[in-house]
Motif scaffolding. Structure first.
Motif, mmCIF file in Angstrom:
data_model
loop_
_atom_site.group_PDB
_atom_site.id
_atom_site.type_symbol
_atom_site.label_atom_id
_atom_site.label_comp_id
_atom_site.label_asym_id
_atom_site.label_seq_id
_atom_site.Cartn_x
_atom_site.Cartn_y
_atom_site.Cartn_z
ATOM 1 N N VAL A 6 0.848 -1.197 0.000
ATOM 2 C CA VAL A 6 0.000 0.000 0.000
ATOM 3 C C VAL A 6 0.882 1.243 0.000
ATOM 4 C CG1 VAL A 6 -1.712 1.354 1.271
ATOM 5 C CG2 VAL A 6 -1.900 -1.136 1.207
ATOM 6 N N ILE A 7 0.561 2.181 -0.869
ATOM 7 C CA ILE A 7 1.254 3.472 -0.882
ATOM 8 C C ILE A 7 0.286 4.504 -0.290
ATOM 9 C CG2 ILE A 7 2.347 5.254 -2.286
ATOM 10 C CD1 ILE A 7 3.065 3.104 -4.293
ATOM 11 N N PRO A 8 0.586 5.022 0.905
ATOM 12 C CA PRO A 8 -0.361 5.881 1.626
ATOM 13 C C PRO A 8 -0.340 7.351 1.203
ATOM 14 C CG PRO A 8 1.548 5.502 2.990
ATOM 15 C CD PRO A 8 1.778 4.718 1.718
ATOM 16 N N PHE A 9 -0.757 7.618 -0.033
ATOM 17 C CA PHE A 9 -0.877 9.003 -0.483
ATOM 18 C C PHE A 9 -1.963 9.720 0.333
ATOM 19 C CE2 PHE A 9 0.590 7.328 -4.747
ATOM 20 C CZ PHE A 9 1.769 8.053 -4.795
ATOM 21 N N GLY A 10 -1.814 11.025 0.469
ATOM 22 C CA GLY A 10 -2.885 11.856 1.032
ATOM 23 C C GLY A 10 -2.797 12.090 2.523
ATOM 24 N N ASN A 11 -3.752 12.886 3.015
ATOM 25 C CA ASN A 11 -3.847 13.255 4.424
ATOM 26 C C ASN A 11 -2.504 13.794 4.941
ATOM 27 O OD1 ASN A 11 -5.965 13.199 6.552
ATOM 28 N ND2 ASN A 11 -4.403 12.093 7.683
ATOM 29 N N ASP A 12 -1.873 14.646 4.152
ATOM 30 C CA ASP A 12 -0.553 15.167 4.473
ATOM 31 C C ASP A 12 -0.612 16.675 4.719
ATOM 32 O OD1 ASP A 12 -1.368 15.336 1.857
ATOM 33 O OD2 ASP A 12 0.576 14.902 0.976
ATOM 34 N N TYR A 13 0.263 17.136 5.579
ATOM 35 C CA TYR A 13 0.217 18.516 6.043
ATOM 36 C C TYR A 13 1.620 19.131 6.048
ATOM 37 C CZ TYR A 13 -4.043 16.607 8.276
ATOM 38 O OH TYR A 13 -5.232 15.956 8.543
ATOM 39 N N LEU A 14 1.645 20.459 6.040
ATOM 40 C CA LEU A 14 2.879 21.205 6.254
ATOM 41 C C LEU A 14 2.604 22.308 7.265
ATOM 42 C CD1 LEU A 14 5.763 22.237 5.722
ATOM 43 C CD2 LEU A 14 4.856 23.508 3.754
ATOM 44 N N PHE A 15 3.427 22.367 8.310
ATOM 45 C CA PHE A 15 3.347 23.430 9.311
ATOM 46 C C PHE A 15 4.678 24.180 9.318
ATOM 47 C CE2 PHE A 15 0.419 20.166 10.640
ATOM 48 C CZ PHE A 15 -0.695 20.871 11.066
ATOM 49 N N ILE B 69 3.192 29.591 12.317
ATOM 50 C CA ILE B 69 2.778 30.831 11.650
ATOM 51 C C ILE B 69 2.071 30.565 10.329
ATOM 52 C CG2 ILE B 69 4.536 32.277 12.729
ATOM 53 C CD1 ILE B 69 6.304 31.841 10.277
ATOM 54 N N TYR B 70 2.113 29.309 9.882
ATOM 55 C CA TYR B 70 1.472 28.952 8.613
ATOM 56 C C TYR B 70 1.238 27.454 8.595
ATOM 57 C CZ TYR B 70 1.132 27.614 3.680
ATOM 58 O OH TYR B 70 0.728 27.060 2.494
ATOM 59 N N TRP B 71 0.134 27.048 7.932
ATOM 60 C CA TRP B 71 -0.079 25.609 7.760
ATOM 61 C C TRP B 71 -0.972 25.364 6.553
ATOM 62 C CZ3 TRP B 71 -4.572 22.448 8.326
ATOM 63 C CH2 TRP B 71 -5.736 23.153 8.610
ATOM 64 N N THR B 72 -0.849 24.184 5.985
ATOM 65 C CA THR B 72 -1.696 23.799 4.868
ATOM 66 C C THR B 72 -1.872 22.292 4.855
ATOM 67 O OG1 THR B 72 -2.035 24.031 2.472
ATOM 68 C CG2 THR B 72 0.187 23.516 3.195
ATOM 69 N N LYS B 73 -2.986 21.862 4.289
ATOM 70 C CA LYS B 73 -3.235 20.436 4.084
ATOM 71 C C LYS B 73 -3.243 20.218 2.574
ATOM 72 C CE LYS B 73 -6.383 16.663 5.335
ATOM 73 N NZ LYS B 73 -7.610 16.273 6.077
ATOM 74 N N PHE B 74 -2.381 19.341 2.087
ATOM 75 C CA PHE B 74 -2.204 19.174 0.649
ATOM 76 C C PHE B 74 -3.353 18.402 -0.007
ATOM 77 C CE2 PHE B 74 2.282 19.450 2.183
ATOM 78 C CZ PHE B 74 2.593 20.659 1.575
ATOM 79 N N SER C 280 -6.012 13.215 -8.395
ATOM 80 C CA SER C 280 -6.121 14.641 -8.731
ATOM 81 C C SER C 280 -5.973 15.485 -7.470
ATOM 82 C CB SER C 280 -7.468 14.933 -9.407
ATOM 83 O OG SER C 280 -8.536 14.611 -8.545
ATOM 84 N N HIS C 281 -5.647 16.742 -7.681
ATOM 85 C CA HIS C 281 -5.430 17.660 -6.574
ATOM 86 C C HIS C 281 -6.553 18.694 -6.481
ATOM 87 C CE1 HIS C 281 -0.816 17.248 -5.726
ATOM 88 N NE2 HIS C 281 -1.508 16.172 -5.411
ATOM 89 N N LEU C 282 -6.674 19.262 -5.302
ATOM 90 C CA LEU C 282 -7.550 20.410 -5.122
ATOM 91 C C LEU C 282 -6.924 21.605 -5.847
ATOM 92 C CD1 LEU C 282 -8.128 20.078 -1.269
ATOM 93 C CD2 LEU C 282 -9.720 19.383 -3.070
ATOM 94 N N ARG C 283 -7.736 22.596 -6.155
ATOM 95 C CA ARG C 283 -7.190 23.798 -6.804
ATOM 96 C C ARG C 283 -6.194 24.523 -5.899
ATOM 97 N NH1 ARG C 283 -9.283 25.587 -11.451
ATOM 98 N NH2 ARG C 283 -11.099 24.496 -12.305
ATOM 99 N N THR C 284 -6.314 24.315 -4.599
ATOM 100 C CA THR C 284 -5.400 24.958 -3.660
ATOM 101 C C THR C 284 -4.039 24.267 -3.615
ATOM 102 O OG1 THR C 284 -6.448 23.631 -1.913
ATOM 103 C CG2 THR C 284 -7.213 25.907 -2.178
ATOM 104 N N THR C 285 -3.929 23.112 -4.264
ATOM 105 C CA THR C 285 -2.645 22.397 -4.363
ATOM 106 C C THR C 285 -2.357 22.191 -5.846
ATOM 107 O OG1 THR C 285 -3.164 21.236 -2.287
ATOM 108 C CG2 THR C 285 -1.321 20.387 -3.593
ATOM 109 N N PRO C 286 -1.854 23.210 -6.521
ATOM 110 C CA PRO C 286 -1.742 23.159 -7.986
ATOM 111 C C PRO C 286 -0.684 22.215 -8.535
ATOM 112 C CG PRO C 286 -0.746 25.154 -7.147
ATOM 113 C CD PRO C 286 -1.419 24.507 -5.988
#
Length: 265
Positions: free
Chosen positions: A167-176, A185-190, A212-218
């Motif tokens: 299994v390759i666990p793509f998704g549910n990933d974040y950057l703080f 001071i900043y965070w996003t969920k990809f 596919s990605h959300l528009r917020t993750t181009p």
């Protein structure tokens, strides 16, 4: 005169397209560089943890770890439960991330930089449990935290891990991102959810994965690539693709070349 105007117009279009391609390549180069560093950190932690857990005394006193790098070396340092000393140290070179070139399992004092990394990591982990960040861990997966120091701030990536073979666990990933004091001071969920890829479906082996990605993750993300490199070794997948509705392009990561290829919709 009319023909001259047309030539100028076509030339302008060509220059604009060339400039856009150059800009996109610069973005891809940056993504690959970040993915490479993340992969080095995670791969060495995987191997070091396997070595550490063989020693029952070290296992009992395990209280976490921090990773750093310098030039061509990666350092994995394991901390005692009191968060005061190092219980083990493993050093790797980029040429061989599977076998440490240096190992020490002697108790030792943490350096100023190591104390700083432990302090920042602890502070950031305490903050991300806040409901406003909406960090969730789906059943069957576990979080991996990749802390990277960059100039005067820190980046903490959260990527999913799994012990399920194939299994390759793509998704549910974040950057703080946090400042020098460890305040986020900043965070996003990809990705909005988990997108696990199975190496085999209904008896057929999967040779390529697409999401596919959300528009917020181009763009294809460093977390995508790092996760793929970590887990693709247990599958026959050699590439994966991401479609971006934001830029209307499909980006394909090729494992063999460690490159991103792109095509229009």
């Amino acid at each position: 005169m009319k023909r001259f105007t047309i030539i100028i117009f076509l030339l302008a279009l060509y220059i604009n397209a060339f400039s856009q391609d150059e800009d996109l390549q610069m973005i891809f180069d940056s993504i690959i560089a970040e993915a490479d560093l993340m992969y080095k950190y995670e791969k060495t932690v995987w191997n070091s943890t396997d070595l550490l857990m063989i020693n029952k005394n070290l296992q009992k006193n395990y209280g976490g770890y921090v990773v750093s790098h310098s030039a061509d070396s990666v350092y994995v340092v394991y901390i005692d439960k009191k968060q005061e000393q190092s219980i083990a140290r493993y050093t790797y070179t980029s040429a061989d991330l599977s076998k440490p070139c240096y190992i020490s399992t002697e108790l030792s004092t943490l350096s100023v930089e190591e104390k700083e990394l432990v302090d920042i990591k602890t502070k950031m982990l305490k903050q991300i449990v806040n409901r406003k960040y909406k960090v969730t861990i789906p059943n069957g997966f576990s979080p991996n935290f990749v802390l990277i120091k960059e100039d005067n701030f820190y980046k903490l990536y959260v990527i999913m891990g799994t012990s399920t073979y194939g299994v390759i666990p793509f998704g549910n990933d974040y950057l703080f991102k946090a400042n020098s004091k460890g305040k986020i001071i900043y965070w996003t969920k990809f990705h909005s959810t988990m997108i696990p890829v199975m190496a085999e479906t209904y008896g057929h082996k999967v040779v390529e994965a697409t999401h596919s990605h959300l528009r917020t993750t181009p763009y294809i993300t460093a977390t995508d690539i790092c996760t793929f490199r970590l887990y693709a070794q247990y599958t026959e997948l050699q590439k994966f693709s991401v479609y971006s509705p934001a830029i209307k392009k499909t980006m394909t990561y090729i494992l063999e070349t460690n490159k991103i290829e792109v095509k229009e919709k």
